[in-house]
Design a protein around this motif. Sequence first.
Motif, PDB file in Angstrom:
ATOM      1  N   PRO A   1      58.041  -1.523   1.463  1.00 22.16           N
ATOM      2  CA  PRO A   1      56.863  -2.263   0.985  1.00 22.16           C
ATOM      3  C   PRO A   1      57.183  -3.708   0.611  1.00 22.16           C
ATOM      4  O   PRO A   1      56.386  -4.607   0.856  1.00 22.16           O
ATOM      5  CB  PRO A   1      56.417  -1.450  -0.236  1.00 22.16           C
ATOM      6  CG  PRO A   1      56.954  -0.084  -0.014  1.00 22.16           C
ATOM      7  CD  PRO A   1      58.247  -0.279   0.715  1.00 22.16           C
TER       8      PRO A   1
ATOM      9  N   CYS B   1      50.855   0.920   9.635  1.00 20.29           N
ATOM     10  CA  CYS B   1      50.644   2.262   9.073  1.00 20.29           C
ATOM     11  C   CYS B   1      50.328   3.276  10.172  1.00 20.29           C
ATOM     12  O   CYS B   1      50.764   4.438  10.093  1.00 20.29           O
ATOM     13  CB  CYS B   1      49.520   2.224   8.040  1.00 20.29           C
ATOM     14  SG  CYS B   1      49.990   1.429   6.482  1.00 20.29           S
TER      15      CYS B   1
ATOM     16  N   ASN C   1      52.612   6.503  10.561  1.00 20.58           N
ATOM     17  CA  ASN C   1      51.977   7.830  10.448  1.00 20.58           C
ATOM     18  C   ASN C   1      52.200   8.654  11.710  1.00 20.58           C
ATOM     19  O   ASN C   1      52.288   9.893  11.645  1.00 20.58           O
ATOM     20  CB  ASN C   1      50.487   7.672  10.177  1.00 20.58           C
ATOM     21  CG  ASN C   1      50.206   7.143   8.786  1.00 20.58           C
ATOM     22  OD1 ASN C   1      50.996   7.323   7.865  1.00 20.58           O
ATOM     23  ND2 ASN C   1      49.075   6.470   8.615  1.00 20.58           N
TER      24      ASN C   1
ATOM     25  N   VAL D   1      55.477  10.219  11.280  1.00 24.64           N
ATOM     26  CA  VAL D   1      55.411  11.315  10.309  1.00 24.64           C
ATOM     27  C   VAL D   1      54.873  12.583  10.973  1.00 24.64           C
ATOM     28  O   VAL D   1      55.412  13.678  10.792  1.00 24.64           O
ATOM     29  CB  VAL D   1      54.538  10.911   9.101  1.00 24.64           C
ATOM     30  CG1 VAL D   1      54.299  12.101   8.181  1.00 24.64           C
ATOM     31  CG2 VAL D   1      55.184   9.771   8.326  1.00 24.64           C
ATOM     32  N   LYS D   2      53.812  12.441  11.769  1.00 22.48           N
ATOM     33  CA  LYS D   2      53.233  13.608  12.440  1.00 22.48           C
ATOM     34  C   LYS D   2      54.201  14.221  13.454  1.00 22.48           C
ATOM     35  O   LYS D   2      54.165  15.433  13.702  1.00 22.48           O
ATOM     36  CB  LYS D   2      51.935  13.215  13.132  1.00 22.48           C
ATOM     37  CG  LYS D   2      50.807  12.853  12.182  1.00 22.48           C
ATOM     38  CD  LYS D   2      49.561  12.450  12.939  1.00 22.48           C
ATOM     39  CE  LYS D   2      48.436  12.083  11.975  1.00 22.48           C
ATOM     40  NZ  LYS D   2      47.209  11.652  12.708  1.00 22.48           N
TER      41      LYS D   2
ATOM     42  N   ALA E   1      57.905  10.283   5.265  1.00 24.96           N
ATOM     43  CA  ALA E   1      56.665   9.741   4.695  1.00 24.96           C
ATOM     44  C   ALA E   1      56.523   8.294   5.125  1.00 24.96           C
ATOM     45  O   ALA E   1      57.502   7.630   5.492  1.00 24.96           O
ATOM     46  CB  ALA E   1      56.672   9.844   3.173  1.00 24.96           C
ATOM     47  N   ASN E   2      55.276   7.799   5.108  1.00 24.50           N
ATOM     48  CA  ASN E   2      54.994   6.413   5.465  1.00 24.50           C
ATOM     49  C   ASN E   2      55.430   5.507   4.319  1.00 24.50           C
ATOM     50  O   ASN E   2      54.857   5.562   3.227  1.00 24.50           O
ATOM     51  CB  ASN E   2      53.498   6.261   5.734  1.00 24.50           C
ATOM     52  CG  ASN E   2      53.099   4.834   6.037  1.00 24.50           C
ATOM     53  OD1 ASN E   2      53.943   3.951   6.158  1.00 24.50           O
ATOM     54  ND2 ASN E   2      51.808   4.591   6.157  1.00 24.50           N
TER      55      ASN E   2
ATOM     56  N   LEU F   1      54.867   2.450   3.809  1.00 22.45           N
ATOM     57  CA  LEU F   1      53.871   1.427   3.467  1.00 22.45           C
ATOM     58  C   LEU F   1      52.582   2.036   2.923  1.00 22.45           C
ATOM     59  O   LEU F   1      51.591   1.324   2.775  1.00 22.45           O
ATOM     60  CB  LEU F   1      53.538   0.571   4.704  1.00 22.45           C
ATOM     61  CG  LEU F   1      54.703  -0.179   5.350  1.00 22.45           C
ATOM     62  CD1 LEU F   1      54.196  -1.018   6.527  1.00 22.45           C
ATOM     63  CD2 LEU F   1      55.422  -1.062   4.351  1.00 22.45           C
ATOM     64  N   ARG F   2      52.613   3.318   2.606  1.00 24.99           N
ATOM     65  CA  ARG F   2      51.383   3.978   2.153  1.00 24.99           C
ATOM     66  C   ARG F   2      50.896   3.440   0.811  1.00 24.99           C
ATOM     67  O   ARG F   2      49.704   3.553   0.494  1.00 24.99           O
ATOM     68  CB  ARG F   2      51.601   5.481   2.055  1.00 24.99           C
ATOM     69  CG  ARG F   2      52.623   5.903   1.021  1.00 24.99           C
ATOM     70  CD  ARG F   2      52.914   7.401   1.109  1.00 24.99           C
ATOM     71  NE  ARG F   2      53.864   7.858   0.085  1.00 24.99           N
ATOM     72  CZ  ARG F   2      55.178   7.754   0.186  1.00 24.99           C
ATOM     73  NH1 ARG F   2      55.703   7.195   1.283  1.00 24.99           N
ATOM     74  NH2 ARG F   2      55.974   8.185  -0.773  1.00 24.99           N
ATOM     75  N   SER F   3      51.786   2.859   0.020  1.00 20.70           N
ATOM     76  CA  SER F   3      51.397   2.342  -1.297  1.00 20.70           C
ATOM     77  C   SER F   3      50.947   0.889  -1.261  1.00 20.70           C
ATOM     78  O   SER F   3      50.499   0.352  -2.280  1.00 20.70           O
ATOM     79  CB  SER F   3      52.560   2.481  -2.280  1.00 20.70           C
ATOM     80  OG  SER F   3      53.687   1.730  -1.839  1.00 20.70           O
TER      81      SER F   3
ATOM     82  N   GLU G   1      48.550  -2.073  -0.745  1.00 24.51           N
ATOM     83  CA  GLU G   1      47.097  -2.217  -0.760  1.00 24.51           C
ATOM     84  C   GLU G   1      46.646  -3.323   0.184  1.00 24.51           C
ATOM     85  O   GLU G   1      47.401  -4.252   0.486  1.00 24.51           O
ATOM     86  CB  GLU G   1      46.608  -2.513  -2.177  1.00 24.51           C
ATOM     87  CG  GLU G   1      46.891  -1.401  -3.174  1.00 24.51           C
ATOM     88  CD  GLU G   1      46.341  -1.721  -4.548  1.00 24.51           C
ATOM     89  OE1 GLU G   1      45.787  -2.827  -4.727  1.00 24.51           O
ATOM     90  OE2 GLU G   1      46.468  -0.866  -5.447  1.00 24.51           O
ATOM     91  N   LYS G   2      45.405  -3.231   0.621  1.00 22.70           N
ATOM     92  CA  LYS G   2      44.836  -4.242   1.505  1.00 22.70           C
ATOM     93  C   LYS G   2      44.543  -5.525   0.741  1.00 22.70           C
ATOM     94  O   LYS G   2      44.424  -5.525  -0.483  1.00 22.70           O
ATOM     95  CB  LYS G   2      43.540  -3.728   2.142  1.00 22.70           C
ATOM     96  CG  LYS G   2      43.730  -2.575   3.098  1.00 22.70           C
ATOM     97  CD  LYS G   2      42.393  -2.180   3.718  1.00 22.70           C
ATOM     98  CE  LYS G   2      42.557  -1.057   4.716  1.00 22.70           C
ATOM     99  NZ  LYS G   2      41.253  -0.690   5.332  1.00 22.70           N
TER     100      LYS G   2
END
Length: 454
Positions: free
Chosen positions: A124, A151, A155, A158-159, A165-166, A168-170, A172-173
Motif C-alpha cells: 500500500p 486491484c 484479486n 487471489v482467486k 490476499a490483495n 491494496l485492499r485497504s 481508499e479511493k
Amino acid sequence: MIATLYKPTRGKGTKRRVARLWWLKLRLKLTDAIEYIPLGVADKQVAQNRRTDIIAERERERWRMIPARSERDAMEMLISKLVAEFTADLGARGRTGHYVDYVSFYLNRLEKECGWASLKDVTPVSFQQWRQTHKELLSAKSLNEYLATACGFLNWLVKAGRLAANPLRSVEKVDGRGKETRARRAYTPEQLAKLRDVSGEWWPLYLVACLTGLRRGELGQLTWGDLDLESANPVLTVRSAVGKNRKYTCLPVHSDAVAALQSLKPARAAAGDLVFAKGLPRSEVVNAHLAAAGIPKVDGLGRRADFHACRHTFATHLHAAGATQREAMELLRHSDSRLTDKVYADANLLPLAGALGKLRFHKSADGDSQRDSQGIVPARHPVAHAVTSNGGNGHAEKPTKTGLLSSTDLLCPGLAQTGGLEPVVGFEPTTCCLRNSCSATELHWPSALNARGE
C-alpha cells in the motif's frame, strides 16, 4: 490420512514391469482429493524422508504457518510475466482488445514507476507514494482507475490461489467530489466550419464522428462490411465485440455522413477492410487542428474540446433539432437517460430562448392582444370574485372571466376557450402534451459543413 509409497507397474503376468522410481499417494483429510506425487528417487529410505517432508510442508500450509506452494512460486516470478498471463486471460474471457490494451498499459506503468519487480514489492505504501506524486498530473478519476485495475489484477491472483490476499485492499479511493472536473463541450456549427477548412483529409472523419456519435474505438474498428450505404435507408452496424455496451446495434446514417464515407471508399474495398485505414488522429494532431482553426482548447468555463467532443456535438445537436429524450438515448446507445441529458448535452448550445418563445398567452376577456413570453407581463392582475344577483340573495353565479391567467390556462389552451374541462375520451380526461415535428435524425447542418461542399 493416506501416505503410501509405491512404485507404478505396467503390463500383466510375465510382461509386468515395475518402475524404478518411487511415488507418493497422499490425502491428508477425507474431504481432500487423493494426490499422486512423483518423488523422483529410487532409494526407499530417501523416499521415506521425502514423504515426511511433504507431509510436514502440507500441514504447515494448512495451518498458514507458511504460504502455499503456488503462492511461493508466484512470489518468485517477475510481475511482468504475471501481468502477461492476466491480460491473456482477459482476452480469452472475451474482453475487447481496447480494454486489454489499457489494462496492460496501466499495470506496466505501475510496475515501472512503483518499483514492482515481484509481488513482494506490491505494498500500500508504494502505491500511495506514487499516487501522491501524480495527483497534479492525473485526475481523481484516472487515479481511481489505476487503483481499480491493480486491484483487479491482484484479486485475479487471489482467486487462482497464487496470492493469499490483495495487498491494496485497504487503499481508499481518491474523493473527487467538489473538485474541478474536466468537462467537455460541444462544437458550434461555426467552429466545425473552421475545423473543416484546416483539417484537410481528416475532415471526413470529424464529420462522421459528429453525425454518428461513434466513440473513438468504435470508429477505429469500423469496417466496410459494417456499412450499408447503397440502400434507401443507409444504416451502420456496431458489432457487439466493438461497442462499449457489448450489444449488437444497427443505427441510421445521416445523408452528409453517407457522402463523407462514400468519398473515402476505395474502388476495391473488401468487407473486412477498415474504413479509416490511416487510423485516428492522436491528441497532438487534434490540438494542432484546433489551434489552426482558432478554437480554444479550454473555454471560459473550463470545458475542454477534443476528439470525444464530437460525440457531445452529436448529442447536443440532436436535442437542438427536437429529438425526444428516448430517441437521443437510443442513438447514443446509453443505458441511462441522465447520461444523455446531463453529461453529453451542452446546455449552452441549446435553443433555450426559442423554446421559451413557443409559449403563448391567450386573449383575455377584455380583448387584450395575444402576449407571448417575450413580452411584458402586467405586474398586477384583477382577481375574479363571485358576483351575486338580486342584491346579494346568496345565489353565487359563475365567476367572471378576467385577464388573470392560471397555470391551467397556460398549459391547457382548451380550458381558456371553453371555461371548463375538455370532453372525456376513454377512461381518462384528455391531457395536453408538447409535440415536435422534427425527427431525431433530421439534423440541419449548414451548407458549409456538407462533406460534398454543396
